[in-house]
Design a protein around this motif. Structure first.
Motif, mmCIF file in Angstrom:
data_model
loop_
_atom_site.group_PDB
_atom_site.id
_atom_site.type_symbol
_atom_site.label_atom_id
_atom_site.label_comp_id
_atom_site.label_asym_id
_atom_site.label_seq_id
_atom_site.Cartn_x
_atom_site.Cartn_y
_atom_site.Cartn_z
ATOM 1 N N UNK A 189 -9.783 18.358 72.313
ATOM 2 C CA UNK A 189 -10.707 18.719 71.245
ATOM 3 C C UNK A 189 -10.098 19.707 70.242
ATOM 4 N N UNK A 190 -8.930 20.249 70.542
ATOM 5 C CA UNK A 190 -8.354 21.280 69.681
ATOM 6 C C UNK A 190 -8.123 20.819 68.231
ATOM 7 N N UNK A 191 -7.588 19.634 67.976
ATOM 8 C CA UNK A 191 -7.405 19.239 66.570
ATOM 9 C C UNK A 191 -8.730 19.175 65.784
ATOM 10 N N UNK A 192 -9.779 18.622 66.382
ATOM 11 C CA UNK A 192 -11.073 18.566 65.686
ATOM 12 C C UNK A 192 -11.667 19.958 65.543
ATOM 13 N N UNK A 193 -11.520 20.785 66.550
ATOM 14 C CA UNK A 193 -11.998 22.157 66.475
ATOM 15 C C UNK A 193 -11.307 22.894 65.324
ATOM 16 N N UNK A 194 -9.999 22.751 65.226
ATOM 17 C CA UNK A 194 -9.229 23.387 64.159
ATOM 18 C C UNK A 194 -9.667 22.873 62.795
ATOM 19 N N UNK A 195 -9.876 21.573 62.672
ATOM 20 C CA UNK A 195 -10.330 20.993 61.405
ATOM 21 C C UNK A 195 -11.674 21.589 61.001
ATOM 22 N N UNK A 196 -12.592 21.666 61.959
ATOM 23 C CA UNK A 196 -13.915 22.200 61.658
ATOM 24 C C UNK A 196 -13.867 23.674 61.285
ATOM 25 N N UNK A 197 -13.015 24.443 61.944
ATOM 26 C CA UNK A 197 -12.895 25.856 61.583
ATOM 27 C C UNK A 197 -12.330 26.016 60.177
ATOM 28 N N UNK A 198 -11.413 25.147 59.783
ATOM 29 C CA UNK A 198 -10.897 25.179 58.406
ATOM 30 C C UNK A 198 -11.998 24.841 57.410
ATOM 31 N N UNK A 199 -12.812 23.852 57.738
ATOM 32 C CA UNK A 199 -13.937 23.490 56.861
ATOM 33 C C UNK A 199 -14.901 24.670 56.728
ATOM 34 N N UNK A 200 -15.194 25.300 57.840
ATOM 35 C CA UNK A 200 -16.093 26.465 57.824
ATOM 36 C C UNK A 200 -15.504 27.583 56.961
ATOM 37 N N UNK A 201 -14.229 27.869 57.144
ATOM 38 C CA UNK A 201 -13.570 28.925 56.381
ATOM 39 C C UNK A 201 -13.581 28.623 54.881
ATOM 40 N N UNK A 202 -13.569 27.336 54.532
ATOM 41 C CA UNK A 202 -13.599 26.927 53.134
ATOM 42 C C UNK A 202 -15.028 26.887 52.586
ATOM 43 N N UNK A 203 -16.000 27.203 53.433
ATOM 44 C CA UNK A 203 -17.395 27.228 52.995
ATOM 45 C C UNK A 203 -18.063 25.874 52.975
ATOM 46 N N UNK A 204 -17.461 24.908 53.656
ATOM 47 C CA UNK A 204 -18.038 23.564 53.677
ATOM 48 C C UNK A 204 -18.776 23.324 55.000
ATOM 49 N N UNK A 205 -19.951 22.738 54.910
ATOM 50 C CA UNK A 205 -20.704 22.368 56.106
ATOM 51 C C UNK A 205 -21.216 20.950 55.932
ATOM 52 N N UNK A 206 -21.673 20.385 57.025
ATOM 53 C CA UNK A 206 -22.207 19.024 57.031
ATOM 54 C C UNK A 206 -23.716 19.129 57.231
ATOM 55 N N UNK A 207 -24.504 18.453 56.388
ATOM 56 C CA UNK A 207 -25.959 18.534 56.550
ATOM 57 C C UNK A 207 -26.392 18.018 57.926
ATOM 58 N N UNK A 208 -27.447 18.590 58.489
ATOM 59 C CA UNK A 208 -27.959 18.103 59.778
ATOM 60 C C UNK A 208 -28.303 16.614 59.692
ATOM 61 N N UNK A 209 -28.069 15.938 60.799
ATOM 62 C CA UNK A 209 -28.376 14.507 60.876
ATOM 63 C C UNK A 209 -28.694 14.159 62.323
ATOM 64 N N UNK A 210 -29.251 12.961 62.564
ATOM 65 C CA UNK A 210 -29.536 12.556 63.945
ATOM 66 C C UNK A 210 -28.249 12.513 64.779
ATOM 67 N N UNK A 211 -28.416 12.788 66.057
ATOM 68 C CA UNK A 211 -27.292 12.807 66.999
ATOM 69 C C UNK A 211 -27.376 11.603 67.917
ATOM 70 N N UNK A 212 -26.241 11.022 68.256
ATOM 71 C CA UNK A 212 -26.194 9.922 69.228
ATOM 72 C C UNK A 212 -26.051 10.541 70.626
ATOM 73 N N UNK A 213 -27.155 10.591 71.352
ATOM 74 C CA UNK A 213 -27.199 11.200 72.685
ATOM 75 C C UNK A 213 -26.983 10.184 73.805
ATOM 76 N N UNK A 214 -26.555 8.970 73.507
ATOM 77 C CA UNK A 214 -26.504 7.922 74.533
ATOM 78 C C UNK A 214 -25.578 8.282 75.711
ATOM 79 N N UNK A 215 -24.555 9.106 75.493
ATOM 80 C CA UNK A 215 -23.656 9.447 76.595
ATOM 81 C C UNK A 215 -24.319 10.344 77.632
ATOM 82 N N UNK A 216 -25.461 10.932 77.282
ATOM 83 C CA UNK A 216 -26.159 11.801 78.232
ATOM 84 C C UNK A 216 -27.506 11.215 78.635
ATOM 85 N N UNK A 217 -27.771 9.973 78.231
ATOM 86 C CA UNK A 217 -28.992 9.293 78.656
ATOM 87 C C UNK A 217 -30.253 9.802 77.998
ATOM 88 N N UNK A 218 -30.119 10.333 76.844
ATOM 89 C CA UNK A 218 -31.269 10.886 76.123
ATOM 90 C C UNK A 218 -31.815 9.903 75.130
#
Length: 112
Positions: A83-112
């Motif tokens: 997960x480190x590459x995606x974590x690093x990418x997201x931290x760079x996005x955060x540092x740049x002031x960019x966020x992703x609007x909330x959206x529905x989540x695919x919970x199928x891997x946890x049976x939800x």
């Protein structure tokens, strides 16, 4: 301790003061989509779920002449190394002031 260390092979552990750890998790979650990565970081039953724990600490551990007094001090985040590459990418996005609007989540891997 060797057995515990071996059980965490392939995982990254990061310790934070509690408030900083919560800010870290929020930043990472808000800087990317609510995808499988997000599910791993937020749901304990997801495959390769992140382990996030708050560790109470006794002030007497560091000053043995004091009476015991526990407080919540440490938030420990453990996640799979892949997960480190995606974590690093997201931290760079955060540092740049960019966020992703909330959206529905695919919970199928946890049976939800």
């Amino acid at each position: 301790m060797a057995e515990w260390v071996e059980s965490r092979r392939g995982w990254i552990l990061v310790d934070f003061p509690v408030d900083s750890g919560l800010a870290f998790l929020s930043a990472v979650a808000n800087a990317g989509p609510r995808d499988a990565f997000y599910v791993r970081m937020t749901h304990w039953a997801a495959p390769d779920a992140w382990d996030v724990t708050v560790k109470p600490m006794d002030v007497a551990m560091f000053k043995e002449d004091l009476p015991s007094r526990f407080r919540l001090q440490l938030l420990q985040v453990s996640f799979p190394a892949y997960d480190l590459p995606e974590l690093t990418r997201r931290l760079r996005e955060h540092a740049a002031g960019r966020s992703v609007p909330p959206s529905p989540t695919d919970w199928t891997t946890v049976g939800r």
